[in-house]
Motif scaffolding. Structure first.
Motif, PDB file in Angstrom:
ATOM      1  N   GLY A 240       0.837  -1.191   0.000  1.00  0.00           N
ATOM      2  CA  GLY A 240       0.000   0.000   0.000  1.00  0.00           C
ATOM      3  C   GLY A 240       0.870   1.238   0.000  1.00  0.00           C
ATOM      4  O   GLY A 240       1.408   1.636   1.035  1.00  0.00           O
ATOM      5  N   ILE A 241       1.080   1.832  -1.163  1.00  0.00           N
ATOM      6  CA  ILE A 241       1.910   3.027  -1.277  1.00  0.00           C
ATOM      7  C   ILE A 241       1.031   4.211  -1.676  1.00  0.00           C
ATOM      8  O   ILE A 241      -0.101   4.045  -2.118  1.00  0.00           O
ATOM      9  N   THR A 242       1.570   5.409  -1.485  1.00  0.00           N
ATOM     10  CA  THR A 242       0.808   6.618  -1.824  1.00  0.00           C
ATOM     11  C   THR A 242       1.416   7.382  -2.986  1.00  0.00           C
ATOM     12  O   THR A 242       0.838   8.367  -3.442  1.00  0.00           O
ATOM     13  N   GLY A 243       2.575   6.927  -3.457  1.00  0.00           N
ATOM     14  CA  GLY A 243       3.201   7.622  -4.574  1.00  0.00           C
ATOM     15  C   GLY A 243       4.564   7.050  -4.885  1.00  0.00           C
ATOM     16  O   GLY A 243       5.049   6.130  -4.205  1.00  0.00           O
ATOM     17  N   ALA A 244       5.193   7.598  -5.927  1.00  0.00           N
ATOM     18  CA  ALA A 244       6.504   7.113  -6.354  1.00  0.00           C
ATOM     19  C   ALA A 244       7.465   8.273  -6.564  1.00  0.00           C
ATOM     20  O   ALA A 244       7.053   9.405  -6.851  1.00  0.00           O
ATOM     21  N   ILE A 245       8.745   7.977  -6.383  1.00  0.00           N
ATOM     22  CA  ILE A 245       9.816   8.892  -6.757  1.00  0.00           C
ATOM     23  C   ILE A 245      10.586   8.207  -7.880  1.00  0.00           C
ATOM     24  O   ILE A 245      11.102   7.104  -7.695  1.00  0.00           O
ATOM     25  N   LEU A 246      10.627   8.824  -9.022  1.00  0.00           N
ATOM     26  CA  LEU A 246      11.289   8.245 -10.194  1.00  0.00           C
ATOM     27  C   LEU A 246      12.714   8.784 -10.267  1.00  0.00           C
ATOM     28  O   LEU A 246      12.928   9.985 -10.428  1.00  0.00           O
ATOM     29  N   THR A 247      13.711   7.903 -10.103  1.00  0.00           N
ATOM     30  CA  THR A 247      15.107   8.334 -10.103  1.00  0.00           C
ATOM     31  C   THR A 247      15.761   8.102 -11.469  1.00  0.00           C
ATOM     32  O   THR A 247      15.232   7.384 -12.314  1.00  0.00           O
ATOM     33  N   LYS A 248      16.914   8.722 -11.655  1.00  0.00           N
ATOM     34  CA  LYS A 248      17.759   8.552 -12.851  1.00  0.00           C
ATOM     35  C   LYS A 248      17.038   8.989 -14.126  1.00  0.00           C
ATOM     36  O   LYS A 248      17.277   8.440 -15.204  1.00  0.00           O
ATOM     37  N   LEU A 249      16.171   9.988 -14.018  1.00  0.00           N
ATOM     38  CA  LEU A 249      15.462  10.463 -15.195  1.00  0.00           C
ATOM     39  C   LEU A 249      16.372  11.282 -16.102  1.00  0.00           C
ATOM     40  O   LEU A 249      15.996  11.645 -17.204  1.00  0.00           O
ATOM     41  N   ASP A 250      17.572  11.593 -15.610  1.00  0.00           N
ATOM     42  CA  ASP A 250      18.539  12.327 -16.417  1.00  0.00           C
ATOM     43  C   ASP A 250      19.431  11.383 -17.211  1.00  0.00           C
ATOM     44  O   ASP A 250      20.215  11.817 -18.041  1.00  0.00           O
ATOM     45  N   GLY A 251      19.315  10.087 -16.958  1.00  0.00           N
ATOM     46  CA  GLY A 251      20.197   9.124 -17.616  1.00  0.00           C
ATOM     47  C   GLY A 251      19.724   8.754 -19.011  1.00  0.00           C
ATOM     48  O   GLY A 251      18.849   9.388 -19.586  1.00  0.00           O
ATOM     49  N   ASP A 252      20.314   7.696 -19.527  1.00  0.00           N
ATOM     50  CA  ASP A 252      19.988   7.242 -20.880  1.00  0.00           C
ATOM     51  C   ASP A 252      18.733   6.376 -20.824  1.00  0.00           C
ATOM     52  O   ASP A 252      18.740   5.197 -21.165  1.00  0.00           O
ATOM     53  N   THR A 253      17.657   6.984 -20.357  1.00  0.00           N
ATOM     54  CA  THR A 253      16.401   6.251 -20.212  1.00  0.00           C
ATOM     55  C   THR A 253      15.446   6.634 -21.330  1.00  0.00           C
ATOM     56  O   THR A 253      15.501   7.745 -21.851  1.00  0.00           O
ATOM     57  N   ARG A 254      14.565   5.723 -21.672  1.00  0.00           N
ATOM     58  CA  ARG A 254      13.649   5.989 -22.785  1.00  0.00           C
ATOM     59  C   ARG A 254      12.347   6.640 -22.333  1.00  0.00           C
ATOM     60  O   ARG A 254      11.512   6.996 -23.140  1.00  0.00           O
ATOM     61  N   GLY A 255      12.177   6.802 -21.034  1.00  0.00           N
ATOM     62  CA  GLY A 255      11.046   7.575 -20.543  1.00  0.00           C
ATOM     63  C   GLY A 255       9.759   6.818 -20.316  1.00  0.00           C
ATOM     64  O   GLY A 255       8.773   7.391 -19.856  1.00  0.00           O
ATOM     65  N   GLY A 256       9.733   5.523 -20.643  1.00  0.00           N
ATOM     66  CA  GLY A 256       8.491   4.776 -20.537  1.00  0.00           C
ATOM     67  C   GLY A 256       7.921   4.707 -19.141  1.00  0.00           C
ATOM     68  O   GLY A 256       6.704   4.666 -18.954  1.00  0.00           O
ATOM     69  N   ALA A 257       8.808   4.724 -18.136  1.00  0.00           N
ATOM     70  CA  ALA A 257       8.338   4.624 -16.757  1.00  0.00           C
ATOM     71  C   ALA A 257       7.442   5.798 -16.388  1.00  0.00           C
ATOM     72  O   ALA A 257       6.398   5.630 -15.757  1.00  0.00           O
ATOM     73  N   ALA A 258       7.845   7.002 -16.791  1.00  0.00           N
ATOM     74  CA  ALA A 258       7.071   8.197 -16.456  1.00  0.00           C
ATOM     75  C   ALA A 258       5.678   8.157 -17.074  1.00  0.00           C
ATOM     76  O   ALA A 258       4.723   8.703 -16.528  1.00  0.00           O
ATOM     77  N   LEU A 259       5.570   7.505 -18.223  1.00  0.00           N
ATOM     78  CA  LEU A 259       4.280   7.445 -18.906  1.00  0.00           C
ATOM     79  C   LEU A 259       3.431   6.253 -18.472  1.00  0.00           C
ATOM     80  O   LEU A 259       2.266   6.155 -18.837  1.00  0.00           O
ATOM     81  N   SER A 260       4.019   5.341 -17.693  1.00  0.00           N
ATOM     82  CA  SER A 260       3.308   4.110 -17.341  1.00  0.00           C
ATOM     83  C   SER A 260       2.890   4.012 -15.884  1.00  0.00           C
ATOM     84  O   SER A 260       1.880   3.394 -15.567  1.00  0.00           O
ATOM     85  N   VAL A 261       3.684   4.598 -14.975  1.00  0.00           N
ATOM     86  CA  VAL A 261       3.487   4.375 -13.539  1.00  0.00           C
ATOM     87  C   VAL A 261       2.070   4.689 -13.081  1.00  0.00           C
ATOM     88  O   VAL A 261       1.420   3.875 -12.416  1.00  0.00           O
ATOM     89  N   ARG A 262       1.555   5.869 -13.436  1.00  0.00           N
ATOM     90  CA  ARG A 262       0.238   6.268 -12.934  1.00  0.00           C
ATOM     91  C   ARG A 262      -0.872   5.348 -13.461  1.00  0.00           C
ATOM     92  O   ARG A 262      -1.752   4.923 -12.711  1.00  0.00           O
ATOM     93  N   GLN A 263      -0.800   5.031 -14.749  1.00  0.00           N
ATOM     94  CA  GLN A 263      -1.856   4.237 -15.350  1.00  0.00           C
ATOM     95  C   GLN A 263      -1.842   2.782 -14.879  1.00  0.00           C
ATOM     96  O   GLN A 263      -2.891   2.182 -14.647  1.00  0.00           O
ATOM     97  N   VAL A 264      -0.645   2.217 -14.719  1.00  0.00           N
ATOM     98  CA  VAL A 264      -0.544   0.805 -14.356  1.00  0.00           C
ATOM     99  C   VAL A 264      -0.761   0.580 -12.861  1.00  0.00           C
ATOM    100  O   VAL A 264      -1.448  -0.356 -12.461  1.00  0.00           O
ATOM    101  N   SER A 265      -0.177   1.466 -12.039  1.00  0.00           N
ATOM    102  CA  SER A 265      -0.232   1.249 -10.591  1.00  0.00           C
ATOM    103  C   SER A 265      -1.358   1.994  -9.906  1.00  0.00           C
ATOM    104  O   SER A 265      -1.759   1.645  -8.799  1.00  0.00           O
ATOM    105  N   GLY A 266      -1.841   3.058 -10.539  1.00  0.00           N
ATOM    106  CA  GLY A 266      -2.876   3.874  -9.911  1.00  0.00           C
ATOM    107  C   GLY A 266      -2.330   4.882  -8.920  1.00  0.00           C
ATOM    108  O   GLY A 266      -3.079   5.631  -8.300  1.00  0.00           O
TER     109      GLY A 266
END
Length: 486
Positions: A240-266
């Motif tokens: 039971g969590i209330t939110g997320a902190i997304l780390t390493k967003l400055d790295g060589d990431t493709r960004g999918g996590a930022a677009l998926s977390v809210r929709q998949v986890s709520g």
């Protein structure tokens, strides 16, 4: 972070060039490009399907506004849907009716959880809140020492009971200590594992039941792509969590996590880590992130960064000096260091509309320009910094500065010449011309480095200085002193 996604989405806009309206036939190629772009960015498959279907429905049902071409209309629809997918608005941290507010930090090992705890503590301290960090990770070697070191860097105390104590008892005692100290917020750093296991979840559940946190934040590595969203969902279901902190967003990431977390986890993304430094944590704003993804910049975040570094008294003093053409090398150096404190040059430029397409080589060249200029200014005497006209009249002074900084006399001459021209331009701007960046008078002098950046035209307030091409010298950084442990 979203460069590849942004480039692929641009291909989608091109599919609508030359069209006078959006139709079922001409939108399919654009939608196909959007679908490919999101999948390549590692966005969750179900999120992609829903996203594309929503965009198609809204695009076909939209009436093209007079004077706006279909491509621009389509971009607006995609922007609105991106904002919706990522959560629509910023979700702030919870606040207890009676202090302290308890924040429980969770996550797998290697996601940057301990560092994120310190980053969040520093963020809260900047909001004039007092904090206490609690070290309950007794399993990972040096985990407690790492949190203590970070606490010293940011002047936030750390509560710990060693590596032999029960993590649940440490958490309970830490909250009691926070009440005794009268702090506003207590942040509990918990243990992670290389993967989710029953023991870790059970221990985390016991800690949560004991301290009854107001916020339970899951720290997620953005570089894990859509798996980040699945991880968030698992923690939500089991803990039971209330939110997320997304780390390493400055790295060589493709960004999918930022677009998926809210929709998949709520659960919402509340903060994002954008660098290794303790200051590199930002509240997550879906609308601003959507603007960056679509190469529209993020001026609001840029201005907020500037305001954190600016003293109002300094602003008024600088305005007066600009109007009287008394802006000197001391002021220029101060502005350069202000820019450094705001973050990397590349990160700042991508927040400015029109500069997001600069290449890494162009940005590196700009950073070299800044370092070279600082080296030459540091080789000047106090009198020369305060009175730049002395250098314009004295070749011998310029030669001495060149020898002291390791550059050519022509480099120093060019710096002085461009500085004088920039100062005159800033005076004209201050008396009725185009103003400098909001809250940052004098930033006009920071931008001539763009002269060598791929032919890009700098925005108002960023033009005026251009230097040579010699290599800068490296400088050592001094360590800060701070708090110890409790």
């Amino acid at each position: 972070m979203f460069d590849a996604l942004a480039e692929r989405l641009e291909d989608a806009w091109k599919k609508l060039r030359g069209q006078n309206k959006i139709s079922q036939s001409n939108i399919q190629d654009a939608l196909q490009e959007v679908r490919r772009a999101l999948l390549e960015a590692d966005v969750n498959l179900q999120v992609v399907k829903t996203f594309v279907a929503e965009v198609e429905q809204k695009a076909l049902g939209a009436e093209v506004i007079s004077g706006v071409n279909p491509g621009q209309q389509f971009i607006k629809i995609v922007y609105d849907e991106l904002v919706k997918v990522m959560g629509e608005s910023n979700v702030p941290l919870a606040q207890a009716d009676k202090p302290p507010t308890v924040i429980l930090m969770a996550g797998l090992q290697g996601t940057g959880k301990t560092t994120a705890t310190a980053k969040l503590a520093l963020y809260l301290r900047k909001q004039n809140q007092t904090c206490l960090m609690v070290a309950t990770d007794v399993y990972r070697p040096a985990a407690i020492d790492q949190l203590i070191t970070l606490g010293q860097q940011i002047d936030v105390p750390v509560f710990e009971m060693g590596s032999d104590a029960d993590p649940v008892e440490i958490a309970r005692a830490g909250v009691e200590k926070a009440k005794e100290m009268g702090v506003d917020t207590v942040l509990i750093d918990t243990a992670g594992r290389l993967q989710i296991d029953r023991d870790m979840m059970a221990e985390l559940a016991r800690i949560k039941a004991t301290v009854n946190p107001h916020d339970t934040l899951l720290v997620v590595d953005a570089m894990t792509g859509q798996e980040a969203a699945n991880l968030t969902r698992t923690f939500q279901e089991q803990i039971g969590i209330t939110g997320a902190i997304l780390t390493k967003l400055d790295g060589d990431t493709r960004g999918g996590a930022a677009l998926s977390v809210r929709q998949v986890s709520g659960q919402p993304i509340k903060f994002v880590g954008v660098g290794e430094k303790v200051e590199a944590l930002q509240p997550f704003y879906p609308d601003r992130m959507a603007s960056r993804i679509l190469n529209m910049g993020d001026v609001l975040t840029l201005v907020e960064k500037a305001q954190e570094q600016i003293d109002i008294a300094d602003v008024e003093k600088m305005q007066s000096k600009i109007l009287e053409a008394k802006f000197d090398f001391n002021d220029f150096l101060k502005q350069m260091r202000l820019l450094k404190n705001m973050g990397s040059l590349g990160g700042l430029l991508k927040m400015i509309p029109g500069f997001s397409k600069l290449s890494g080589a162009d940005i590196e060249k700009g950073e070299t320009e800044l370092k070279r200029t600082e080296a030459m200014i540091n080789s000047m005497t106090t009198e020369e910094r305060a009175n730049p006209d002395l250098l314009a009249k004295s070749p011998s002074r310029r030669r001495r500065i060149a020898r002291g900084s390791g550059y050519e006399e022509s480099d120093v001459t060019k710096l002085v010449s461009n500085f004088t021209r920039m100062r005159n331009m800033m005076q004209q701007m201050g008396r009725g011309g185009m103003p400098a960046m909001p809250g940052m008078p004098g930033m006009g002098g920071m931008g001539g480095m763009f002269g060598g950046m791929g032919g890009q035209t700098p925005p108002p307030g960023f033009r005026g200085y251009a230097g040579g091409s010699s290599k800068p010298k490296k400088k050592k950084e001094k360590k800060k002193k701070g708090f110890g442990t409790l």
